[in-house]
Design a protein around this motif. Structure first.
Motif, PDB file in Angstrom:
ATOM      1  N   LYS A  61       0.903  -1.061   0.094  1.00  0.00           N
ATOM      2  CA  LYS A  61      -0.137   0.173   0.070  1.00  0.00           C
ATOM      3  C   LYS A  61       0.933   1.115   0.062  1.00  0.00           C
ATOM      4  O   LYS A  61       0.351   2.421  -0.282  1.00  0.00           O
ATOM      5  CB  LYS A  61      -0.883   0.006   1.324  1.00  0.00           C
ATOM      6  CG  LYS A  61      -1.833  -1.138   1.239  1.00  0.00           C
ATOM      7  CD  LYS A  61      -2.779  -0.911   2.493  1.00  0.00           C
ATOM      8  CE  LYS A  61      -3.781  -2.150   2.812  1.00  0.00           C
ATOM      9  NZ  LYS A  61      -4.574  -2.147   4.091  1.00  0.00           N
ATOM     10  N   TYR A  62       2.185   1.072   0.180  1.00  0.00           N
ATOM     11  CA  TYR A  62       3.159   2.423   0.380  1.00  0.00           C
ATOM     12  C   TYR A  62       4.372   2.176  -0.342  1.00  0.00           C
ATOM     13  O   TYR A  62       4.770   1.177  -0.716  1.00  0.00           O
ATOM     14  CB  TYR A  62       3.686   2.410   1.981  1.00  0.00           C
ATOM     15  CG  TYR A  62       2.266   2.585   2.757  1.00  0.00           C
ATOM     16  CD1 TYR A  62       1.909   3.755   3.528  1.00  0.00           C
ATOM     17  CD2 TYR A  62       1.886   1.240   3.385  1.00  0.00           C
ATOM     18  CE1 TYR A  62       0.814   3.940   4.307  1.00  0.00           C
ATOM     19  CE2 TYR A  62       0.994   1.481   4.621  1.00  0.00           C
ATOM     20  CZ  TYR A  62       0.211   2.751   4.859  1.00  0.00           C
ATOM     21  OH  TYR A  62      -0.803   2.682   5.671  1.00  0.00           O
ATOM     22  N   LYS A 109       9.188  10.210   0.790  1.00  0.00           N
ATOM     23  CA  LYS A 109       9.073  10.373   2.084  1.00  0.00           C
ATOM     24  C   LYS A 109       7.647  10.619   2.692  1.00  0.00           C
ATOM     25  O   LYS A 109       7.432  10.064   3.677  1.00  0.00           O
ATOM     26  CB  LYS A 109       9.688  11.814   2.109  1.00  0.00           C
ATOM     27  CG  LYS A 109       9.852  12.456   3.626  1.00  0.00           C
ATOM     28  CD  LYS A 109      10.483  13.687   3.602  1.00  0.00           C
ATOM     29  CE  LYS A 109      10.602  14.542   5.049  1.00  0.00           C
ATOM     30  NZ  LYS A 109      11.485  15.681   5.026  1.00  0.00           N
ATOM     31  N   THR A 110       6.740  11.194   2.001  1.00  0.00           N
ATOM     32  CA  THR A 110       5.246  11.259   2.782  1.00  0.00           C
ATOM     33  C   THR A 110       4.729   9.878   2.929  1.00  0.00           C
ATOM     34  O   THR A 110       4.243   9.527   3.886  1.00  0.00           O
ATOM     35  CB  THR A 110       4.446  12.091   1.541  1.00  0.00           C
ATOM     36  OG1 THR A 110       4.980  13.400   1.315  1.00  0.00           O
ATOM     37  CG2 THR A 110       3.075  12.257   2.090  1.00  0.00           C
ATOM     38  N   GLN A 111       4.817   8.930   1.921  1.00  0.00           N
ATOM     39  CA  GLN A 111       4.293   7.667   2.021  1.00  0.00           C
ATOM     40  C   GLN A 111       5.149   6.986   3.074  1.00  0.00           C
ATOM     41  O   GLN A 111       4.481   6.099   3.839  1.00  0.00           O
ATOM     42  CB  GLN A 111       4.620   6.881   0.680  1.00  0.00           C
ATOM     43  CG  GLN A 111       3.738   7.318  -0.310  1.00  0.00           C
ATOM     44  CD  GLN A 111       2.091   6.793   0.126  1.00  0.00           C
ATOM     45  OE1 GLN A 111       1.970   5.615   0.054  1.00  0.00           O
ATOM     46  NE2 GLN A 111       1.181   7.770   0.154  1.00  0.00           N
ATOM     47  N   TYR A 112       6.369   7.166   3.178  1.00  0.00           N
ATOM     48  CA  TYR A 112       7.320   6.455   4.420  1.00  0.00           C
ATOM     49  C   TYR A 112       6.974   7.093   5.655  1.00  0.00           C
ATOM     50  O   TYR A 112       6.544   6.158   6.606  1.00  0.00           O
ATOM     51  CB  TYR A 112       8.854   6.729   4.066  1.00  0.00           C
ATOM     52  CG  TYR A 112       9.563   6.231   4.931  1.00  0.00           C
ATOM     53  CD1 TYR A 112      10.069   4.763   4.970  1.00  0.00           C
ATOM     54  CD2 TYR A 112       9.837   6.939   6.244  1.00  0.00           C
ATOM     55  CE1 TYR A 112      11.038   4.497   5.996  1.00  0.00           C
ATOM     56  CE2 TYR A 112      10.627   6.429   7.250  1.00  0.00           C
ATOM     57  CZ  TYR A 112      11.436   5.223   6.997  1.00  0.00           C
ATOM     58  OH  TYR A 112      12.060   4.698   8.140  1.00  0.00           O
ATOM     59  N   ASN A 113       6.470   8.239   5.922  1.00  0.00           N
ATOM     60  CA  ASN A 113       6.052   8.874   7.148  1.00  0.00           C
ATOM     61  C   ASN A 113       4.663   8.238   7.568  1.00  0.00           C
ATOM     62  O   ASN A 113       4.323   8.203   8.632  1.00  0.00           O
ATOM     63  CB  ASN A 113       6.286  10.367   7.014  1.00  0.00           C
ATOM     64  CG  ASN A 113       7.650  10.850   7.029  1.00  0.00           C
ATOM     65  OD1 ASN A 113       8.559  10.058   7.480  1.00  0.00           O
ATOM     66  ND2 ASN A 113       7.912  11.983   6.575  1.00  0.00           N
ATOM     67  N   LYS A 114       3.887   8.248   6.426  1.00  0.00           N
ATOM     68  CA  LYS A 114       2.338   7.927   6.667  1.00  0.00           C
ATOM     69  C   LYS A 114       2.592   6.383   7.141  1.00  0.00           C
ATOM     70  O   LYS A 114       1.719   6.021   8.122  1.00  0.00           O
ATOM     71  CB  LYS A 114       1.744   7.887   5.315  1.00  0.00           C
ATOM     72  CG  LYS A 114       0.180   7.509   5.482  1.00  0.00           C
ATOM     73  CD  LYS A 114      -0.474   7.770   4.070  1.00  0.00           C
ATOM     74  CE  LYS A 114      -2.147   7.318   4.268  1.00  0.00           C
ATOM     75  NZ  LYS A 114      -2.769   7.584   2.899  1.00  0.00           N
ATOM     76  N   MET A 115       3.464   5.504   6.581  1.00  0.00           N
ATOM     77  CA  MET A 115       3.175   4.322   7.269  1.00  0.00           C
ATOM     78  C   MET A 115       3.885   4.041   8.679  1.00  0.00           C
ATOM     79  O   MET A 115       3.437   3.310   9.504  1.00  0.00           O
ATOM     80  CB  MET A 115       4.457   3.395   6.129  1.00  0.00           C
ATOM     81  CG  MET A 115       4.345   1.615   6.590  1.00  0.00           C
ATOM     82  SD  MET A 115       5.189   0.864   5.172  1.00  0.00           S
ATOM     83  CE  MET A 115       5.016  -0.755   6.051  1.00  0.00           C
ATOM     84  N   CYS A 116       4.970   4.949   8.917  1.00  0.00           N
ATOM     85  CA  CYS A 116       5.419   4.992  10.153  1.00  0.00           C
ATOM     86  C   CYS A 116       4.430   5.402  11.238  1.00  0.00           C
ATOM     87  O   CYS A 116       4.516   4.841  12.270  1.00  0.00           O
ATOM     88  CB  CYS A 116       6.573   5.968  10.236  1.00  0.00           C
ATOM     89  SG  CYS A 116       8.230   5.307   9.328  1.00  0.00           S
ATOM     90  N   ARG A 117       3.653   6.420  10.996  1.00  0.00           N
ATOM     91  CA  ARG A 117       2.478   6.864  11.861  1.00  0.00           C
ATOM     92  C   ARG A 117       1.541   5.762  12.176  1.00  0.00           C
ATOM     93  O   ARG A 117       1.019   5.519  13.019  1.00  0.00           O
ATOM     94  CB  ARG A 117       1.691   8.048  10.951  1.00  0.00           C
ATOM     95  CG  ARG A 117       2.770   9.378  11.055  1.00  0.00           C
ATOM     96  CD  ARG A 117       1.712  10.636  10.972  1.00  0.00           C
ATOM     97  NE  ARG A 117       1.330  10.708   9.844  1.00  0.00           N
ATOM     98  CZ  ARG A 117       1.864  11.042   8.729  1.00  0.00           C
ATOM     99  NH1 ARG A 117       2.951  11.606   8.666  1.00  0.00           N
ATOM    100  NH2 ARG A 117       1.176  11.188   7.371  1.00  0.00           N
ATOM    101  N   TYR A 118       1.138   4.994  10.744  1.00  0.00           N
ATOM    102  CA  TYR A 118       0.422   3.977  10.996  1.00  0.00           C
ATOM    103  C   TYR A 118       0.964   2.735  12.028  1.00  0.00           C
ATOM    104  O   TYR A 118      -0.097   2.344  12.911  1.00  0.00           O
ATOM    105  CB  TYR A 118       0.103   3.352   9.800  1.00  0.00           C
ATOM    106  CG  TYR A 118      -0.780   1.662   9.894  1.00  0.00           C
ATOM    107  CD1 TYR A 118      -1.991   1.947   9.688  1.00  0.00           C
ATOM    108  CD2 TYR A 118      -0.153   0.811   9.821  1.00  0.00           C
ATOM    109  CE1 TYR A 118      -2.794   0.736   9.996  1.00  0.00           C
ATOM    110  CE2 TYR A 118      -0.833  -0.360   9.963  1.00  0.00           C
ATOM    111  CZ  TYR A 118      -2.266  -0.368   9.783  1.00  0.00           C
ATOM    112  OH  TYR A 118      -3.226  -1.673   9.989  1.00  0.00           O
TER     113      TYR A 118
END
Length: 204
Positions: A164-165, A170-179
């Protein structure tokens, strides 16, 4: 001899206060049958009959609550308290459930952990089990038996959602980290686990 302090109509049932501190709920037909009236005496014989009615009902209510889904002892207790069942009647119902294996917090913990181990951290699973009333000793015992680790749980979750990522973004990476942080994993654990999927320094 007991004394009926108050009777309150709550729909199909009446909420009754006995001796100023005992609160029960009875159907209106039962109230009439037992001759319960506000500001009047209540014989020991009628009180015992009422107790037997509630004792049976608490047991039946408990079994109904377990009909579709396993529950912890605390969850059953909380539901019965909402129905104004006296504490000793709740204890009787719980004793019955335990005797016949209907309620078993260790079994509940094993099933819960098995169903969540690929989607949540051990930390989050533990907190959720504590909220459901499973004590720390039983949670620790089950986790030890199942020999689970945060690393294993995190890797399984990453494998489940990785498509999904785009981790090169960078934006996608950070989004996955937050999840993953929301699932109870630490930032250090997440970075270490994701490194093999990026193959470069993610400290943008």
């Amino acid at each position: 001899m007991h004394y009926i302090t108050e009777i309150k109509d709550i729909g199909k049932k009446c909420r009754i206060i006995i001796d100023d501190d005992i609160v029960v709920q009875l159907y209106k037909g039962e109230v009439r049958k037992l001759g319960i009236k506000a500001d009047s005496q209540f014989s020991n014989e009628s009180y015992n009959e009422m107790y037997n009615i509630l004792n049976k009902r608490a047991r039946e209510r408990s079994l109904f609550l377990l009909k579709d889904m396993d529950k912890t002892e605390k969850q059953i207790r909380d539901k019965l308290k909402l129905g104004d069942y006296p504490e000793d009647i709740i204890n009787n119902a719980i004793e019955f459930l335990k005797k016949y294996g209907y309620v078993d917090d260790i079994r509940y913990a094993k099933l819960y952990i098995s169903s969540k181990q690929n989607s949540k951290s051990i930390k989050q699973i533990k907190l959720e089990l504590y909220k459901k009333g499973v004590n720390k000793e039983n949670v620790s015992k089950v986790l030890l038996e199942m020999d689970l680790s945060n690393e294993e749980a995190l890797n399984k979750l990453i494998e489940k959602i990785i498509k999904k990522y785009d981790l090169n973004d960078k934006t996608q990476y950070n989004k996955m980290c937050r999840y993953l942080l929301g699932k109870g994993f630490s930032y250090g654990e997440i970075q270490e686990a994701l490194f093999k999927y990026t193959n470069y320094d993610t400290e943008w």
